[in-house]
Design a protein around this motif. Structure first.
Motif, PDB file in Angstrom:
ATOM      1  N   ALA A  57      49.381  53.925   6.349  1.00 37.19           N
ATOM      2  CA  ALA A  57      49.172  52.759   7.220  1.00 37.19           C
ATOM      3  C   ALA A  57      49.962  51.572   6.693  1.00 37.19           C
ATOM      4  CB  ALA A  57      47.691  52.409   7.245  1.00 37.19           C
ATOM      5  N   ASP A  58      50.267  50.630   7.570  1.00 41.13           N
ATOM      6  CA  ASP A  58      50.816  49.345   7.143  1.00 41.13           C
ATOM      7  C   ASP A  58      49.721  48.578   6.395  1.00 41.13           C
ATOM      8  OD1 ASP A  58      52.867  47.065   7.447  1.00 41.13           O
ATOM      9  OD2 ASP A  58      50.963  46.191   8.119  1.00 41.13           O
ATOM     10  N   PHE A  59      50.032  48.135   5.184  1.00 41.59           N
ATOM     11  CA  PHE A  59      49.004  47.522   4.353  1.00 41.59           C
ATOM     12  C   PHE A  59      48.458  46.231   4.979  1.00 41.59           C
ATOM     13  CE2 PHE A  59      47.755  44.602   0.898  1.00 41.59           C
ATOM     14  CZ  PHE A  59      46.609  45.279   0.513  1.00 41.59           C
ATOM     15  N   GLY A  60      49.348  45.423   5.562  1.00 39.15           N
ATOM     16  CA  GLY A  60      48.903  44.155   6.171  1.00 39.15           C
ATOM     17  C   GLY A  60      47.931  44.391   7.318  1.00 39.15           C
ATOM     18  N   LEU A  61      48.244  45.356   8.188  1.00 40.00           N
ATOM     19  CA  LEU A  61      47.331  45.659   9.306  1.00 40.00           C
ATOM     20  C   LEU A  61      46.000  46.185   8.780  1.00 40.00           C
ATOM     21  CD1 LEU A  61      49.508  47.457  12.045  1.00 40.00           C
ATOM     22  CD2 LEU A  61      48.623  45.109  12.086  1.00 40.00           C
ATOM     23  N   LEU A  62      46.089  47.041   7.759  1.00 37.31           N
ATOM     24  CA  LEU A  62      44.859  47.629   7.211  1.00 37.31           C
ATOM     25  C   LEU A  62      43.970  46.538   6.610  1.00 37.31           C
ATOM     26  CD1 LEU A  62      43.148  50.079   6.437  1.00 37.31           C
ATOM     27  CD2 LEU A  62      44.590  50.368   4.417  1.00 37.31           C
ATOM     28  N   ARG A  63      44.604  45.643   5.841  1.00 32.40           N
ATOM     29  CA  ARG A  63      43.816  44.570   5.221  1.00 32.40           C
ATOM     30  C   ARG A  63      43.191  43.689   6.298  1.00 32.40           C
ATOM     31  NH1 ARG A  63      46.785  40.950   0.857  1.00 32.40           N
ATOM     32  NH2 ARG A  63      48.192  40.694   2.613  1.00 32.40           N
ATOM     33  N   THR A  64      43.976  43.367   7.320  1.00 30.03           N
ATOM     34  CA  THR A  64      43.433  42.541   8.410  1.00 30.03           C
ATOM     35  C   THR A  64      42.263  43.246   9.096  1.00 30.03           C
ATOM     36  OG1 THR A  64      45.588  41.545   8.784  1.00 30.03           O
ATOM     37  CG2 THR A  64      44.008  41.381  10.576  1.00 30.03           C
ATOM     38  N   ALA A  65      42.396  44.534   9.351  1.00 25.68           N
ATOM     39  CA  ALA A  65      41.318  45.270  10.035  1.00 25.68           C
ATOM     40  C   ALA A  65      40.027  45.232   9.213  1.00 25.68           C
ATOM     41  CB  ALA A  65      41.742  46.716  10.288  1.00 25.68           C
ATOM     42  N   VAL A  66      40.174  45.366   7.904  1.00 28.39           N
ATOM     43  CA  VAL A  66      38.978  45.328   7.045  1.00 28.39           C
ATOM     44  C   VAL A  66      38.344  43.939   7.102  1.00 28.39           C
ATOM     45  CG1 VAL A  66      38.201  45.482   4.637  1.00 28.39           C
ATOM     46  CG2 VAL A  66      39.786  47.198   5.556  1.00 28.39           C
ATOM     47  N   GLU A  67      39.179  42.902   7.061  1.00 31.54           N
ATOM     48  CA  GLU A  67      38.644  41.530   7.120  1.00 31.54           C
ATOM     49  C   GLU A  67      37.975  41.264   8.467  1.00 31.54           C
ATOM     50  OE1 GLU A  67      42.014  39.709   4.064  1.00 31.54           O
ATOM     51  OE2 GLU A  67      42.186  39.302   6.221  1.00 31.54           O
ATOM     52  N   VAL A  68      38.620  41.721   9.540  1.00 31.44           N
ATOM     53  CA  VAL A  68      38.057  41.521  10.883  1.00 31.44           C
ATOM     54  C   VAL A  68      36.713  42.233  10.999  1.00 31.44           C
ATOM     55  CG1 VAL A  68      38.375  42.184  13.304  1.00 31.44           C
ATOM     56  CG2 VAL A  68      40.265  41.135  12.054  1.00 31.44           C
ATOM     57  N   ALA A  69      36.652  43.479  10.529  1.00 32.94           N
ATOM     58  CA  ALA A  69      35.398  44.248  10.607  1.00 32.94           C
ATOM     59  C   ALA A  69      34.294  43.539   9.835  1.00 32.94           C
ATOM     60  CB  ALA A  69      35.626  45.663  10.071  1.00 32.94           C
ATOM     61  N   GLU A  70      34.649  43.010   8.666  1.00 33.64           N
ATOM     62  CA  GLU A  70      33.640  42.297   7.872  1.00 33.64           C
ATOM     63  C   GLU A  70      33.131  41.075   8.639  1.00 33.64           C
ATOM     64  OE1 GLU A  70      35.582  41.732   4.085  1.00 33.64           O
ATOM     65  OE2 GLU A  70      35.041  43.771   3.437  1.00 33.64           O
ATOM     66  N   ARG A  71      34.048  40.332   9.234  1.00 34.34           N
ATOM     67  CA  ARG A  71      33.659  39.144  10.029  1.00 34.34           C
ATOM     68  C   ARG A  71      32.775  39.544  11.201  1.00 34.34           C
ATOM     69  NH1 ARG A  71      38.858  37.041   9.504  1.00 34.34           N
ATOM     70  NH2 ARG A  71      39.513  37.610  11.617  1.00 34.34           N
ATOM     71  N   GLN A  72      33.092  40.705  11.819  1.00 35.70           N
ATOM     72  CA  GLN A  72      32.326  41.142  13.001  1.00 35.70           C
ATOM     73  C   GLN A  72      31.006  41.815  12.611  1.00 35.70           C
ATOM     74  OE1 GLN A  72      34.742  43.601  15.549  1.00 35.70           O
ATOM     75  NE2 GLN A  72      36.160  41.944  16.035  1.00 35.70           N
ATOM     76  N   GLY A  73      30.818  42.067  11.315  1.00 36.94           N
ATOM     77  CA  GLY A  73      29.596  42.737  10.875  1.00 36.94           C
ATOM     78  C   GLY A  73      29.581  44.229  11.167  1.00 36.94           C
ATOM     79  N   THR A  74      30.775  44.813  11.308  1.00 35.87           N
ATOM     80  CA  THR A  74      30.878  46.256  11.525  1.00 35.87           C
ATOM     81  C   THR A  74      31.334  46.911  10.228  1.00 35.87           C
ATOM     82  OG1 THR A  74      31.539  45.892  13.819  1.00 35.87           O
ATOM     83  CG2 THR A  74      32.006  48.067  12.905  1.00 35.87           C
ATOM     84  N   ALA A  75      30.567  47.880   9.740  1.00 35.57           N
ATOM     85  CA  ALA A  75      30.978  48.595   8.523  1.00 35.57           C
ATOM     86  C   ALA A  75      32.233  49.395   8.841  1.00 35.57           C
ATOM     87  CB  ALA A  75      29.863  49.516   8.069  1.00 35.57           C
ATOM     88  N   ILE A  76      33.201  49.376   7.925  1.00 36.05           N
ATOM     89  CA  ILE A  76      34.431  50.150   8.130  1.00 36.05           C
ATOM     90  C   ILE A  76      34.730  50.915   6.847  1.00 36.05           C
ATOM     91  CG2 ILE A  76      35.980  48.238   7.491  1.00 36.05           C
ATOM     92  CD1 ILE A  76      37.860  49.237   9.770  1.00 36.05           C
TER      93      ILE A  76
END
Ligand code: ADE
Length: 235
Positions: A130-149
């Motif tokens: 995966a692209d590291f930047g997209l992956l890091r963003t997805a993890v941050e977004v999930a944390e903000r949304q309260g969705t476990a990833i």
């Protein structure tokens, strides 16, 4: 238009969500995008462009399996100037502790497909990541949304039905979280042509227990994943 996509240059946004199922592309466009317009119906593989929080985003069906997903990824990047591709889809869990509805982000993708072997003449086992930047963003977004990833490696398999469940057990022993059918090809083609790619999946079935999501669970679970994908795409 390209060989398999009916849109004109400029019809497709630089950021694309790539569900396998064209009807899911339609559902995403109608449910989450503003002013969505269909730009392709070639072979029933629907694609839409609209905006998400004011940013242009497209959603393109990719079909099932790596040969189909390769065609759309290749044409999106090379014929329409797409810069980032986020696959969203379903997967079968291999890790014993994954539950139906859990969201997985694929850091890397092992594969039994011959597509990458033939690229490197059978001499290199290329590691699609995966692209590291997209992956890091997805993890941050999930944390903000309260969705476990759950982040980890997955398997992109050529066949949905396998005669070798023992190989799935072996992969689980090596930390491979889940199986789907497209990510390795999407990661490889994005890398080859200078685009970013990420795969986010919802567990729809469990290979070990045989558990399967019902349709209500699918909608709710897929909604969480789509929101992560869209927010990641526009960040
Ligand atoms: N996608 C969803 N479930 C899957 C499975 N069990 N195998 C491959 N791809 C899948």
């Amino acid at each position: 238009m390209s060989v398999h996509i009916g849109g004109q240059p400029g019809d497709i946004a630089e950021r694309v969500l790539l569900p396998g199922d064209p009807m899911r592309a339609k559902w995403i466009a109608e449910t989450f995008l503003q002013d969505a317009k269909c730009y392709t119906q070639v072979r029933g593989m629907l694609g839409f462009t609209g905006t998400y929080q004011g940013v242009p985003v497209s959603v393109q069906g990719s079909g099932m399996g790596m040969p189909s997903a390769s065609i759309y990824t290749h044409e999106l990047i090379n014929e329409y100037g797409v810069k980032s591709v986020i696959r969203i889809g379903s997967c079968g869990a291999l890790a014993p502790d994954l539950q139906l509805g859990d969201v997985v982000a694929a850091i890397g993708s092992a594969t039994d497909s011959n597509m990458n072997r033939s690229r490197f003449d059978g001499l290199i086992d290329y590691a699609p990541v995966a692209d590291f930047g997209l992956l890091r963003t997805a993890v941050e977004v999930a944390e903000r949304q309260g969705t476990a990833i759950r982040v980890g490696p997955i398997l992109a398999a050529d066949a949905f039905y396998t005669d070798r469940p023992d190989l799935y057990d072996a992969l689980a022993d090596y930390g491979v979280l889940a199986v789907e059918m497209e990510s390795a090809a999407i990661y490889t083609i994005a890398a080859r042509y200078g685009a970013k790619a990420l795969t986010i999946l919802t567990v729809s079935d469990h290979i070990k227990t045989g558990a399967k999501m019902d349709s209500a669970q699918r909608e709710q679970g897929f909604g969480d994943m789509v929101r992560i994908g869209l927010e990641t795409a526009i960040t």
